[in-house]
Design a protein around this motif. Sequence first.
Motif, PDB file in Angstrom:
ATOM      1  N   ASP A 157      20.179   0.219  -5.636  1.00 37.96           N
ATOM      2  CA  ASP A 157      18.937   0.047  -4.896  1.00 37.96           C
ATOM      3  C   ASP A 157      17.750   0.492  -5.749  1.00 37.96           C
ATOM      4  N   LEU A 158      16.568   0.000  -5.396  1.00 35.79           N
ATOM      5  CA  LEU A 158      15.358   0.257  -6.166  1.00 35.79           C
ATOM      6  C   LEU A 158      14.231   0.700  -5.233  1.00 35.79           C
ATOM      7  N   MET A 159      13.447   1.690  -5.682  1.00 35.77           N
ATOM      8  CA  MET A 159      12.206   2.052  -4.994  1.00 35.77           C
ATOM      9  C   MET A 159      11.068   1.990  -5.983  1.00 35.77           C
ATOM     10  N   LEU A 160       9.997   1.297  -5.609  1.00 42.40           N
ATOM     11  CA  LEU A 160       8.830   1.205  -6.459  1.00 42.40           C
ATOM     12  C   LEU A 160       7.672   1.936  -5.788  1.00 42.40           C
ATOM     13  N   CYS A 161       7.018   2.864  -6.519  1.00 45.28           N
ATOM     14  CA  CYS A 161       5.934   3.681  -5.973  1.00 45.28           C
ATOM     15  C   CYS A 161       4.630   3.363  -6.685  1.00 45.28           C
ATOM     16  N   ARG A 162       3.550   3.337  -5.935  1.00 46.19           N
ATOM     17  CA  ARG A 162       2.235   3.163  -6.532  1.00 46.19           C
ATOM     18  C   ARG A 162       1.788   4.455  -7.179  1.00 46.19           C
ATOM     19  N   SER A 163       0.997   4.342  -8.227  1.00 44.56           N
ATOM     20  CA  SER A 163       0.518   5.537  -8.926  1.00 44.56           C
ATOM     21  C   SER A 163      -0.775   6.080  -8.313  1.00 44.56           C
ATOM     22  N   TRP A 164      -1.386   5.337  -7.369  1.00 41.28           N
ATOM     23  CA  TRP A 164      -2.613   5.813  -6.735  1.00 41.28           C
ATOM     24  C   TRP A 164      -2.704   5.218  -5.338  1.00 41.28           C
ATOM     25  N   PRO A 176       0.804  -1.216   0.000  1.00 40.38           N
ATOM     26  CA  PRO A 176       0.000   0.000   0.000  1.00 40.38           C
ATOM     27  C   PRO A 176       0.842   1.274   0.000  1.00 40.38           C
ATOM     28  N   CYS A 177       2.163   1.148  -0.022  1.00 40.75           N
ATOM     29  CA  CYS A 177       3.060   2.306   0.049  1.00 40.75           C
ATOM     30  C   CYS A 177       4.305   1.994  -0.781  1.00 40.75           C
ATOM     31  N   PRO A 178       5.171   2.973  -1.005  1.00 37.85           N
ATOM     32  CA  PRO A 178       6.415   2.684  -1.736  1.00 37.85           C
ATOM     33  C   PRO A 178       7.241   1.604  -1.052  1.00 37.85           C
ATOM     34  N   VAL A 179       7.976   0.850  -1.865  1.00 39.84           N
ATOM     35  CA  VAL A 179       8.826  -0.232  -1.359  1.00 39.84           C
ATOM     36  C   VAL A 179      10.257   0.008  -1.823  1.00 39.84           C
ATOM     37  N   VAL A 180      11.200  -0.026  -0.891  1.00 39.93           N
ATOM     38  CA  VAL A 180      12.623   0.041  -1.209  1.00 39.93           C
ATOM     39  C   VAL A 180      13.191  -1.365  -1.162  1.00 39.93           C
ATOM     40  N   ILE A 184      14.118   5.034  -8.950  1.00 38.69           N
ATOM     41  CA  ILE A 184      12.737   5.092  -8.481  1.00 38.69           C
ATOM     42  C   ILE A 184      11.819   4.926  -9.693  1.00 38.69           C
ATOM     43  N   ILE A 185      10.976   3.920  -9.660  1.00 38.65           N
ATOM     44  CA  ILE A 185      10.040   3.686 -10.750  1.00 38.65           C
ATOM     45  C   ILE A 185       8.631   3.566 -10.197  1.00 38.65           C
ATOM     46  N   GLY A 186       7.643   3.656 -11.069  1.00 38.88           N
ATOM     47  CA  GLY A 186       6.250   3.598 -10.661  1.00 38.88           C
ATOM     48  C   GLY A 186       5.599   2.277 -10.999  1.00 38.88           C
ATOM     49  N   ARG A 244       6.827  13.017  -8.184  1.00 30.77           N
ATOM     50  CA  ARG A 244       6.414  13.778  -7.003  1.00 30.77           C
ATOM     51  C   ARG A 244       6.954  13.137  -5.726  1.00 30.77           C
ATOM     52  N   GLU A 245       6.864  11.813  -5.631  1.00 27.78           N
ATOM     53  CA  GLU A 245       7.409  11.109  -4.469  1.00 27.78           C
ATOM     54  C   GLU A 245       8.909  11.380  -4.330  1.00 27.78           C
TER      55      GLU A 245
END
Length: 281
Positions: free
Chosen positions: A274-281, A129-133, A250-252, A161-162
């Motif tokens: 390292d990688l961060m994945l963010c949700r778009s909504w 439900p939130c960004p993941v590193v 950082i990718i979405g 934006r994140e």
Amino acid sequence: MPRTLLFATDLSQDNRAAFARALRLAYAQGAQLDILHVLDPYLPHRVLHDVESAVNEDISATLTDLREDYALEAPSLLIQTVVGAPHVEIVREAHERNASLIIMGMHRKRGQKDLLLGTTVMRVLRSAPCPVVVASYLPTQPWQHILVPIDFSLTARQTLREALIRFPEAKLTLLHAWSLPGERELGSQANFAHWRDHEVERLRRTLDNEIESLMRDLDGVPDVELVLEPGQPCDVLQDYMKRHSPDLVIIGSRGQPQHTSQVTEMLLGEPHCDLMLCRSW
């Protein structure tokens, strides 16, 4: 109320870098760090208590070692063990704690694309439900060079934006892969080359306007560089990473639980940073 970061550990040696990164992030953000380990539900009940005690001791010892090795301050933290399927419990705990970030170590299936989809990391990425590193490199310093692949999608806009909000002191490189019709057939002709240069410049101005519209809403913004390179997104991203060695990409996520993008699979299959994945909504 301080934000909560959730660090999910499997206690492996490979997880040390992610553990140290979680400590650094929590302290820098003034956040609560919740450390979670998921126990095997098929363990005999008579040994479960002993295993739980051993896990807590191991996490506490690792915490002490990492703080000494990297001169890290200890944030407010909580160590907890639960029983169940790892990806289910990690996602559930993130929901219940209203976590602003999940931190995990890199999976062990590097170079084995066919086995990637079944890993705990990939399952959490699809449902969090939130960004993941996903961290695999030792955090000797805060992330300084962050790479954000962008296009004109809502996903890319939210991801940018994140990045702008979370890392106001880092250098952000915004990478856009472009391709034009007729490039292969007409690329060597002067008239086509002139038209191509004009189109790429128009693309750059449009992206600049998009970026500026986001940055106007924020008080402090990092150093931002926009890079446009020709080619397919995966190829352009992989080539750029090899040449410039960013600390974090950082990718979405498009919010499709059963779908994993080729870019995500590429970054997890052969991680260069390292990688961060963010949700778009």
